[in-house]
Design a protein around this motif. Sequence first.
Motif, short mmCIF file in Angstrom:
data_model
loop_
_atom_site.label_atom_id
_atom_site.label_comp_id
_atom_site.label_asym_id
_atom_site.label_seq_id
_atom_site.Cartn_x
_atom_site.Cartn_y
_atom_site.Cartn_z
N MET A 135 0.85 -1.20 0.00
CA MET A 135 0.00 0.00 0.00
C MET A 135 0.88 1.25 0.00
O MET A 135 1.84 1.33 0.76
CB MET A 135 -0.92 0.01 1.22
CG MET A 135 -1.92 1.15 1.24
SD MET A 135 -3.07 0.99 2.62
CE MET A 135 -4.07 2.45 2.35
N THR A 136 0.59 2.18 -0.89
CA THR A 136 1.43 3.36 -1.04
C THR A 136 1.28 4.33 0.13
O THR A 136 0.23 4.37 0.78
CB THR A 136 1.11 4.09 -2.35
OG1 THR A 136 2.01 5.19 -2.51
CG2 THR A 136 -0.32 4.61 -2.35
N ILE A 137 2.33 5.09 0.38
CA ILE A 137 2.28 6.13 1.42
C ILE A 137 1.99 7.50 0.81
O ILE A 137 1.97 8.50 1.51
CB ILE A 137 3.58 6.17 2.22
CG1 ILE A 137 4.76 6.63 1.35
CG2 ILE A 137 3.87 4.82 2.86
CD1 ILE A 137 6.03 6.94 2.14
N VAL A 138 1.77 7.52 -0.51
CA VAL A 138 1.46 8.76 -1.23
C VAL A 138 -0.02 8.73 -1.61
O VAL A 138 -0.50 7.74 -2.17
CB VAL A 138 2.35 8.91 -2.48
CG1 VAL A 138 1.97 10.15 -3.26
CG2 VAL A 138 3.82 8.94 -2.07
N ASP B 209 2.16 10.32 4.12
CA ASP B 209 1.91 9.97 5.52
C ASP B 209 3.02 10.49 6.44
O ASP B 209 4.19 10.13 6.29
CB ASP B 209 1.83 8.44 5.66
CG ASP B 209 0.60 7.86 5.01
OD1 ASP B 209 -0.42 8.57 4.93
OD2 ASP B 209 0.64 6.69 4.58
N THR B 210 2.65 11.31 7.40
CA THR B 210 3.61 11.88 8.34
C THR B 210 4.26 10.80 9.19
O THR B 210 5.45 10.88 9.53
CB THR B 210 2.92 12.92 9.24
OG1 THR B 210 2.29 13.90 8.42
CG2 THR B 210 3.90 13.60 10.16
N ALA B 211 3.51 9.76 9.53
CA ALA B 211 4.04 8.69 10.38
C ALA B 211 5.19 7.94 9.74
O ALA B 211 5.92 7.21 10.42
CB ALA B 211 2.92 7.71 10.73
N GLY C 242 1.09 17.55 14.62
CA GLY C 242 0.16 16.43 14.68
C GLY C 242 -0.63 16.21 13.41
O GLY C 242 -1.73 15.64 13.45
N LEU C 243 -0.07 16.59 12.25
CA LEU C 243 -0.79 16.39 10.99
C LEU C 243 -0.60 14.95 10.52
O LEU C 243 0.53 14.46 10.47
CB LEU C 243 -0.26 17.34 9.92
CG LEU C 243 -0.37 18.84 10.21
CD1 LEU C 243 0.15 19.63 9.01
CD2 LEU C 243 -1.79 19.23 10.54
N PRO C 244 -1.66 14.26 10.15
CA PRO C 244 -1.51 12.87 9.69
C PRO C 244 -0.80 12.78 8.35
O PRO C 244 -0.13 11.78 8.06
CB PRO C 244 -2.95 12.36 9.59
CG PRO C 244 -3.78 13.59 9.45
CD PRO C 244 -3.08 14.66 10.23
N ARG C 245 -0.93 13.82 7.51
CA ARG C 245 -0.27 13.84 6.21
C ARG C 245 0.23 15.25 5.92
O ARG C 245 -0.29 16.22 6.47
CB ARG C 245 -1.23 13.39 5.10
CG ARG C 245 -1.62 11.92 5.19
CD ARG C 245 -2.67 11.54 4.16
NE ARG C 245 -3.02 10.12 4.29
CZ ARG C 245 -4.02 9.53 3.65
NH1 ARG C 245 -4.78 10.25 2.82
NH2 ARG C 245 -4.26 8.23 3.83
N PHE C 246 1.24 15.35 5.07
CA PHE C 246 1.77 16.66 4.70
C PHE C 246 1.80 16.78 3.18
O PHE C 246 1.84 15.78 2.45
CB PHE C 246 3.16 16.89 5.29
CG PHE C 246 4.21 15.90 4.86
CD1 PHE C 246 5.00 16.12 3.72
CD2 PHE C 246 4.44 14.74 5.60
CE1 PHE C 246 5.97 15.21 3.34
CE2 PHE C 246 5.42 13.82 5.23
CZ PHE C 246 6.18 14.07 4.09
N LEU C 247 1.76 18.02 2.70
CA LEU C 247 1.79 18.30 1.27
C LEU C 247 3.21 18.13 0.75
O LEU C 247 4.17 18.64 1.34
CB LEU C 247 1.31 19.73 1.01
CG LEU C 247 1.29 20.20 -0.45
CD1 LEU C 247 0.31 19.39 -1.28
CD2 LEU C 247 0.95 21.69 -0.51
N ALA C 248 3.35 17.43 -0.37
CA ALA C 248 4.67 17.18 -0.93
C ALA C 248 4.62 17.24 -2.44
O ALA C 248 3.57 17.05 -3.06
CB ALA C 248 5.19 15.81 -0.48
N VAL C 249 5.79 17.50 -3.02
CA VAL C 249 6.04 17.20 -4.43
C VAL C 249 7.04 16.05 -4.44
O VAL C 249 8.15 16.19 -3.94
CB VAL C 249 6.60 18.42 -5.19
CG1 VAL C 249 7.22 17.99 -6.52
CG2 VAL C 249 5.50 19.45 -5.44
#
Length: 399
Positions: A1-4, A107-109, A225-232
């Motif tokens: 399962m992807t993390i993106v 995924d921040t984790a 505490g963000l579950p996900r962050f914005l990325a390129v």
Amino acid sequence: MTIVHPISRAWITTGGTGAQNYDEFADDAEITSIIADNPHSALAVEMPHRAPESVGRSFAEALPVAVERLAEAKADGSYTPAEQVIALYRITAPGEAPAYGIFAMVDTAQISTSADEPGLVIRNEDVFIEKVRERVALAKATGHLLSPVLLLQTARGDELHAALAAATDRAGAPAATDVDQAGRTHAVWLVGPGPEQDELTALAGGGELVVADGNHRSLAAQTGGLPRFLAVVTTPGSVAIQPYNRLVSELTVPVPELLDRLRAAGAEVRAVPGPASVPAAGGTVHLYAGGEVHAVTLPPTPGASAVDNLDHALVERVVLREALGLDPGDKRITYVGGDYPARWLAGEVDAGRAELAILIAPVTVDDFVSVNLARQKLPRKSTWFTPKARGGLVLTQLA
């Protein structure tokens, strides 16, 4: 399962909001000037205390202005909403190969900062904690992330590069374009749910991702505490590393004494003809002060790791800490990225706005990836990746 993952609630620029990231500047006055010229720039939200009307106020004091600016930009049509999308991203310039990536959520984790900490997102560079606190405060106040963390896909980078090139070629007219200060054109296309989105997110998340730019933003996601962050998510073939130099505004000792202290520490110091320049290869740094250039080969630490003996680490330890008695976070030190050439740094010294320029050869992309995959920690501000992912093009709404 992807993390993106797709961006659940995105806001896409309709033009005029694109901006350099908040940490790309060597001079705060430059930020103020850019905001004055373009009040709709996302930089005005990211750095509200540098807007002309807020100069002199603290970041915290100016946060309400950032919230108002973003709300106004969304209301006046500067951004348009989208749901469950990723954004293809291409950067082009005459004479340069295209750079590719996708805007998505990660995924921040999965962030790992040491060999014994599991995770597929590797962040191994020291940070300045005050900058992290500002990013956390901005996200909480605005409820949005405006600029992405740049991540290198190290395992399937070639596959991702080819897939993104093909996807942008067949995508038609972009949803938005923006031209940066260097003349590069940044273009984005939206991809909604379906096989193409699934394929690209799987490729983007198909191996270890290294933080190339955005160490403070990624740590802010954890701290906030963000579950996900914005990325390129981009590819090693899309980027290069430029020099990351230093300016010292005020020396603690005269230049001759500084050079004597370096010699006493075991450095080889020799005068070289000007003008000031970045060394062609690692192993020697150039110091510019008082109109003179000195090539300095700093003494490595016996038995230390290759990372601890990188030029950037030796400058921090031998020049700044030991010879000048300065902590790397001292306000007298400015970290100057590769968008500013050697002649600009020399000009700051010649004009009296700084007393010393330290010019350092860049780390290679291969060395950067190798160091990170080994979970070793790079010295702070040692890699200036180009081209930079542009802020203010794709935003994510947090709630």
